[in-house]
Design an enzyme around this catalytic site. Sequence first.
Site, PDB file in Angstrom:
ATOM      1  N   TYR A  84       0.838  -1.204   0.000  1.00 19.86           N
ATOM      2  CA  TYR A  84       0.000   0.000   0.000  1.00 19.86           C
ATOM      3  C   TYR A  84       0.872   1.253   0.000  1.00 19.86           C
ATOM      4  O   TYR A  84       0.641   2.182  -0.786  1.00 19.86           O
ATOM      5  CB  TYR A  84      -0.915  -0.004   1.223  1.00 19.86           C
ATOM      6  CG  TYR A  84      -1.705   1.269   1.388  1.00 19.86           C
ATOM      7  CD1 TYR A  84      -2.745   1.581   0.523  1.00 19.86           C
ATOM      8  CD2 TYR A  84      -1.405   2.175   2.407  1.00 19.86           C
ATOM      9  CE1 TYR A  84      -3.470   2.763   0.660  1.00 19.86           C
ATOM     10  CE2 TYR A  84      -2.115   3.349   2.553  1.00 19.86           C
ATOM     11  CZ  TYR A  84      -3.148   3.646   1.684  1.00 19.86           C
ATOM     12  OH  TYR A  84      -3.861   4.818   1.822  1.00 19.86           O
ATOM     13  N   LYS A  90       1.303   4.384  -2.900  1.00 24.81           N
ATOM     14  CA  LYS A  90       1.082   5.800  -2.615  1.00 24.81           C
ATOM     15  C   LYS A  90       2.317   6.637  -2.934  1.00 24.81           C
ATOM     16  O   LYS A  90       2.202   7.788  -3.379  1.00 24.81           O
ATOM     17  CB  LYS A  90       0.661   5.975  -1.151  1.00 24.81           C
ATOM     18  CG  LYS A  90      -0.723   5.413  -0.862  1.00 24.81           C
ATOM     19  CD  LYS A  90      -1.772   6.104  -1.721  1.00 24.81           C
ATOM     20  CE  LYS A  90      -3.126   5.477  -1.691  1.00 24.81           C
ATOM     21  NZ  LYS A  90      -4.110   6.154  -2.535  1.00 24.81           N
ATOM     22  N   THR A 101     -14.119   6.276   6.157  1.00 20.94           N
ATOM     23  CA  THR A 101     -14.693   5.616   4.983  1.00 20.94           C
ATOM     24  C   THR A 101     -14.462   4.116   5.107  1.00 20.94           C
ATOM     25  O   THR A 101     -13.843   3.636   6.055  1.00 20.94           O
ATOM     26  CB  THR A 101     -14.040   6.109   3.674  1.00 20.94           C
ATOM     27  OG1 THR A 101     -12.680   5.633   3.627  1.00 20.94           O
ATOM     28  CG2 THR A 101     -14.036   7.631   3.592  1.00 20.94           C
TER      29      THR A 101
END
Length: 325
Positions: free
Chosen positions: A206, A210, A243
């Site tokens: 991850y 990014k 979220t």
Amino acid sequence: MLTFVRCCLLPAIKLYLLGLWVLLGQLFSKTFRLPEMPRQEGKVAIVTGGSRGIGFEVALHLAGLGAHVIIGGRDEQEGLSAVAKIREEHREAKVEFITLDLGSMQSVRHFVQCFKERNLPLNILVNNAGIMLVPEGRTEDGFELHFGVNYLGHFLLTWLLLDHLKQSGMLDCFSRVVHVSSSAHRIGEIKLNDLNSEYYSAHAAYCQSKLAQLLFSAHLQKALRAGAFTASSFAVDPGMVHTALYRHIWAPLRLALGVVAQLLFWTPKEGAATVLYAALSPALDGERAGGYWANGRRQMTSPPTSDLRLQRSLWETSARMLGLQ
């Protein structure tokens, strides 16, 4: 054992410590409020992942300002539901949904083809969709999931739409590409020759994706400026936002996530504020264009993002991986 600790355990520890630091910063800082932005009649915007979360708030606000908004997402039912919600709030909104799976380069190309058939300009591209800490897997084209969805899918999408963005910009109103990244780039490492490591770490993957987004954004901005195009590229860290992105975090932390998120996370609307500022603010044309933004301010990034050789190497490697000239 030492390899496992270095490759798997250490990235997880670093990411969770970084998350704690970010949350403390959000607790003691004033949340950026988006100032009033100019109307966007006649402008066209694409928002990936615009069916929910930050992407939905971005699409909603753009539609409210009069822009023609195209939401790209995997789930057609969810996308059509988002379109209906936006039209409920803004009856005259020009908003539509086109299926887009960033894990499939064929889907990305089909999305672009559908868009080009509409003969529309393109003023704003918000590369917002993403995944986080998903179990090990490969995209339809064989890429590691985080790298393929968060970075390569958006790389191809931007590449294929770049001419539209260049042609749609004006001297007094640049076209914008906004890459929604993360502070996780600060602990990312680019290992383009080691995507299929024996010791897979979702946390490291991850963070790598990014960092790749920021390198791409910086290199794209340099290319646009060098060519004197009326278009610019921004990277934005929306902060830690409440979220569904965090549903794959470490199980023990997941149990406390609901309470912590309610207390310390920002709302999707708050997270969308800086994304919208980068996409819309007239103050960010010319010399102020580009850069990495968080909570309404330009921020410093980690040293690797300024490495010109790494930027160029990633760009060229990505193009080769996707079969681009």
